[in-house]
Design a protein around this motif. Structure first.
Motif, PDB file in Angstrom:
ATOM      1  N   ALA A 278       0.818  -1.218   0.000  1.00  0.00           N
ATOM      2  CA  ALA A 278       0.000   0.000   0.000  1.00  0.00           C
ATOM      3  C   ALA A 278       0.852   1.268   0.000  1.00  0.00           C
ATOM      4  CB  ALA A 278      -0.944   0.003   1.202  1.00  0.00           C
ATOM      5  N   VAL A 279       2.052   1.201   0.604  1.00  0.00           N
ATOM      6  CA  VAL A 279       2.878   2.404   0.692  1.00  0.00           C
ATOM      7  C   VAL A 279       4.278   2.218   0.102  1.00  0.00           C
ATOM      8  CG1 VAL A 279       1.645   3.282   2.713  1.00  0.00           C
ATOM      9  CG2 VAL A 279       3.648   1.814   3.047  1.00  0.00           C
ATOM     10  N   THR A 280       4.551   1.082  -0.522  1.00  0.00           N
ATOM     11  CA  THR A 280       5.855   0.854  -1.150  1.00  0.00           C
ATOM     12  C   THR A 280       6.068   1.877  -2.270  1.00  0.00           C
ATOM     13  OG1 THR A 280       5.724  -1.519  -0.706  1.00  0.00           O
ATOM     14  CG2 THR A 280       7.283  -0.815  -2.400  1.00  0.00           C
ATOM     15  N   PRO A 281       7.230   2.538  -2.342  1.00  0.00           N
ATOM     16  CA  PRO A 281       7.479   3.471  -3.450  1.00  0.00           C
ATOM     17  C   PRO A 281       7.380   2.775  -4.808  1.00  0.00           C
ATOM     18  CG  PRO A 281       9.108   3.766  -1.721  1.00  0.00           C
ATOM     19  CD  PRO A 281       8.339   2.536  -1.353  1.00  0.00           C
ATOM     20  N   ILE A 282       6.544   3.323  -5.689  1.00  0.00           N
ATOM     21  CA  ILE A 282       6.371   2.775  -7.045  1.00  0.00           C
ATOM     22  C   ILE A 282       6.514   3.912  -8.043  1.00  0.00           C
ATOM     23  CG2 ILE A 282       4.846   1.566  -8.646  1.00  0.00           C
ATOM     24  CD1 ILE A 282       3.425   0.311  -6.244  1.00  0.00           C
ATOM     25  N   VAL A 283       7.435   3.739  -8.986  1.00  0.00           N
ATOM     26  CA  VAL A 283       7.687   4.729 -10.029  1.00  0.00           C
ATOM     27  C   VAL A 283       7.371   4.114 -11.383  1.00  0.00           C
ATOM     28  CG1 VAL A 283       9.481   6.055 -11.213  1.00  0.00           C
ATOM     29  CG2 VAL A 283       9.404   6.017  -8.719  1.00  0.00           C
ATOM     30  N   MET A 284       6.600   4.825 -12.209  1.00  0.00           N
ATOM     31  CA  MET A 284       6.277   4.376 -13.565  1.00  0.00           C
ATOM     32  C   MET A 284       7.317   4.941 -14.524  1.00  0.00           C
ATOM     33  SD  MET A 284       3.515   2.835 -12.662  1.00  0.00           S
ATOM     34  CE  MET A 284       2.797   2.313 -14.217  1.00  0.00           C
ATOM     35  N   PHE A 285       7.891   4.075 -15.342  1.00  0.00           N
ATOM     36  CA  PHE A 285       8.947   4.463 -16.285  1.00  0.00           C
ATOM     37  C   PHE A 285       8.479   4.060 -17.674  1.00  0.00           C
ATOM     38  CE2 PHE A 285      13.234   3.515 -18.237  1.00  0.00           C
ATOM     39  CZ  PHE A 285      13.702   4.815 -18.219  1.00  0.00           C
ATOM     40  N   SER A 286       8.056   5.029 -18.483  1.00  0.00           N
ATOM     41  CA  SER A 286       7.383   4.684 -19.734  1.00  0.00           C
ATOM     42  C   SER A 286       7.694   5.670 -20.841  1.00  0.00           C
ATOM     43  CB  SER A 286       5.869   4.641 -19.505  1.00  0.00           C
ATOM     44  OG  SER A 286       5.162   4.458 -20.717  1.00  0.00           O
ATOM     45  N   SER A 287       7.635   5.185 -22.068  1.00  0.00           N
ATOM     46  CA  SER A 287       7.786   6.063 -23.237  1.00  0.00           C
ATOM     47  C   SER A 287       6.500   6.829 -23.516  1.00  0.00           C
ATOM     48  CB  SER A 287       8.156   5.220 -24.459  1.00  0.00           C
ATOM     49  OG  SER A 287       7.149   4.258 -24.722  1.00  0.00           O
ATOM     50  N   LEU A 288       5.424   6.487 -22.823  1.00  0.00           N
ATOM     51  CA  LEU A 288       4.108   7.080 -23.090  1.00  0.00           C
ATOM     52  C   LEU A 288       3.631   7.959 -21.947  1.00  0.00           C
ATOM     53  CD1 LEU A 288       2.450   3.876 -24.560  1.00  0.00           C
ATOM     54  CD2 LEU A 288       3.210   5.870 -25.840  1.00  0.00           C
ATOM     55  N   MET A 289       4.553   8.526 -21.180  1.00  0.00           N
ATOM     56  CA  MET A 289       4.174   9.278 -19.993  1.00  0.00           C
ATOM     57  C   MET A 289       3.856  10.734 -20.320  1.00  0.00           C
ATOM     58  SD  MET A 289       3.300   8.531 -17.069  1.00  0.00           S
ATOM     59  CE  MET A 289       3.910   6.853 -17.016  1.00  0.00           C
ATOM     60  N   SER A 290       2.715  10.933 -20.990  1.00  0.00           N
ATOM     61  CA  SER A 290       2.209  12.275 -21.233  1.00  0.00           C
ATOM     62  C   SER A 290       1.714  12.849 -19.911  1.00  0.00           C
ATOM     63  CB  SER A 290       1.054  12.226 -22.231  1.00  0.00           C
ATOM     64  OG  SER A 290      -0.039  11.510 -21.670  1.00  0.00           O
ATOM     65  N   GLU A 291       1.370  14.130 -19.897  1.00  0.00           N
ATOM     66  CA  GLU A 291       0.846  14.740 -18.680  1.00  0.00           C
ATOM     67  C   GLU A 291      -0.452  14.068 -18.249  1.00  0.00           C
ATOM     68  OE1 GLU A 291       2.072  16.969 -16.479  1.00  0.00           O
ATOM     69  OE2 GLU A 291       3.899  16.643 -17.644  1.00  0.00           O
ATOM     70  N   ASP A 292      -1.272  13.678 -19.227  1.00  0.00           N
ATOM     71  CA  ASP A 292      -2.528  13.013 -18.924  1.00  0.00           C
ATOM     72  C   ASP A 292      -2.272  11.643 -18.289  1.00  0.00           C
ATOM     73  OD1 ASP A 292      -5.390  12.790 -19.002  1.00  0.00           O
ATOM     74  OD2 ASP A 292      -5.167  11.378 -20.658  1.00  0.00           O
ATOM     75  N   ASN A 293      -1.346  10.873 -18.893  1.00  0.00           N
ATOM     76  CA  ASN A 293      -1.045   9.553 -18.359  1.00  0.00           C
ATOM     77  C   ASN A 293      -0.340   9.646 -17.011  1.00  0.00           C
ATOM     78  OD1 ASN A 293      -2.217   8.361 -20.542  1.00  0.00           O
ATOM     79  ND2 ASN A 293      -0.300   8.010 -21.641  1.00  0.00           N
ATOM     80  N   ARG A 294       0.490  10.685 -16.845  1.00  0.00           N
ATOM     81  CA  ARG A 294       1.127  10.892 -15.534  1.00  0.00           C
ATOM     82  C   ARG A 294       0.056  11.137 -14.467  1.00  0.00           C
ATOM     83  NH1 ARG A 294       5.261  12.641 -12.215  1.00  0.00           N
ATOM     84  NH2 ARG A 294       4.679  14.360 -10.858  1.00  0.00           N
ATOM     85  N   ALA A 295      -0.922  11.957 -14.789  1.00  0.00           N
ATOM     86  CA  ALA A 295      -1.985  12.248 -13.824  1.00  0.00           C
ATOM     87  C   ALA A 295      -2.743  10.980 -13.444  1.00  0.00           C
ATOM     88  CB  ALA A 295      -2.949  13.285 -14.408  1.00  0.00           C
ATOM     89  N   LYS A 296      -2.975  10.111 -14.414  1.00  0.00           N
ATOM     90  CA  LYS A 296      -3.689   8.864 -14.141  1.00  0.00           C
ATOM     91  C   LYS A 296      -2.846   7.919 -13.292  1.00  0.00           C
ATOM     92  CE  LYS A 296      -6.617   9.198 -18.197  1.00  0.00           C
ATOM     93  NZ  LYS A 296      -6.910   8.702 -19.553  1.00  0.00           N
ATOM     94  N   ALA A 297      -1.530   7.896 -13.569  1.00  0.00           N
ATOM     95  CA  ALA A 297      -0.632   7.056 -12.769  1.00  0.00           C
ATOM     96  C   ALA A 297      -0.615   7.522 -11.316  1.00  0.00           C
ATOM     97  CB  ALA A 297       0.773   7.079 -13.364  1.00  0.00           C
TER      98      ALA A 297
END
Length: 324
Positions: A278-297
């Protein structure tokens, strides 16, 4: 297509995607032809166009046809068949170009025909290791079965890095990055921490692993979201059985978005819904990280995101979330 781009990929971690099926027509020695089936995530595609007029580029890399202007952006045109070793017709009049837009770069890929868009679950996307032992040089990241055909999902990041090495993340070397703390005290601290890296591209996965281990971190690597989830659940069970906090076994997770079996957004959602992570640090690393997708992540519970060319942010970001 742009409206679909902004929603389907990260739609509340639904584990679905849309792919465009396209073809290369292989010329056989006996004069016949064979259709080769390939796919690309819709979210990476800006448009599909007829072959534009191109200008030769001096000292271009092999398989680069030339450059053209796509919406006022100078765009390289890559002979995809040539790069893949699939000999196709030289007649340009019947060919098409897939114009891609990801990793903050625009590229064009020459193809023979465009088929249709398939909406599928990542559960139905198979890892290429089902078919062969995929290594770092492999350019297929996933396989989809449709209408009796095997559609190969290509690793376009690897193709672009091979054709234009100057833009490749391979050039990054954490050991000479002055923004990263590499004194022995900090390296020793990192030696006591373990990060899981989940990415279906062996090429990208190895780059991330090399970057983190060079800075001192221990890394557990997984080839897709399904494998990552299974391994994390095993670690959670082990921690529970031994009455240990989960961060005695795993300190952070770096995950791609596009992956066979389970995509990164669905993995993130499942982990945040579990008591252990529930609190483990999780970072998304993607070629598709638009501002919209970042907000969803972030809305799904990610601590942060990185766009794939920015691998130089990886170590300092891990330091921030693990040691703060």
């Amino acid at each position: 297509m742009s409206q679909s781009n902004s929603t389907i990929l990260t739609e509340s971690g639904t584990n679905e995607l849309e792919i465009i099926e396209f073809h290369l027509i292989k010329q056989l020695p006996n004069g016949g032809t064979k259709t080769c089936y390939y796919g690309i995530n819709v979210a990476k595609v800006r448009e599909v166009i007829q072959v534009p007029d191109t200008t030769d580029y001096p000292n271009a890399q092999p398989h680069m046809v030339g450059v053209f202007s796509s919406r006022d952006i100078l765009t390289p045109l890559v002979d995809l068949g040539g790069w893949l070793g699939v000999r196709t017709s030289e007649n340009m009049e019947k060919k098409f170009v897939i114009v891609t837009d990801f990793n903050r770069m625009t590229n064009g890929f020459l193809i023979d025909s465009i088929s249709r868009i398939h909406r599928i679950s990542w559960n139905d996307v198979e890892s290429p290791s089902q078919f062969l032992e995929a290594g770092e040089q492999d350019c297929v990241v996933a396989v989809v079965r449709k209408d009796g055909n095997l559609i190969m999902i290509l690793d376009f990041e690897k193709i672009i890095a091979d054709i234009n090495p100057e833009l490749s993340m391979e050039k990054y070397d954490v050991t000479v990055d002055k923004s990263v703390d590499l004194n022995q005290r900090m390296i020793t601290k990192r030696n006591g921490k373990t990060i899981m890296v989940v990415d279906d591209s062996a090429f990208i996965r190895n780059l991330i692993q090399d970057t983190l281990t060079s800075a001192g971190y221990n890394v557990i690597a997984c080839k897709d979201g399904g494998e990552g989830h299974d391994k994390l659940m095993e670690l959670a069970e082990s921690a529970k059985a031994e009455n240990l906090p989960i961060d005695d076994l795993i300190d952070a997770i770096v995950t791609d978005v596009e992956m066979p079996r389970m995509d990164g957004m669905h993995l993130l959602k499942r982990l945040r819904d579990s008591e252990a992570y529930a609190v483990t640090p999780i970072v998304m690393f993607s070629s598709l990280m638009s501002e919209d997708n970042r907000a969803k992540a972030i809305a799904l519970g990610a601590n942060d995101t990185i766009t794939k060319p920015e691998i130089g942010k990886m170590v300092t970001m891990m330091d921030k979330y693990i040691f703060s």
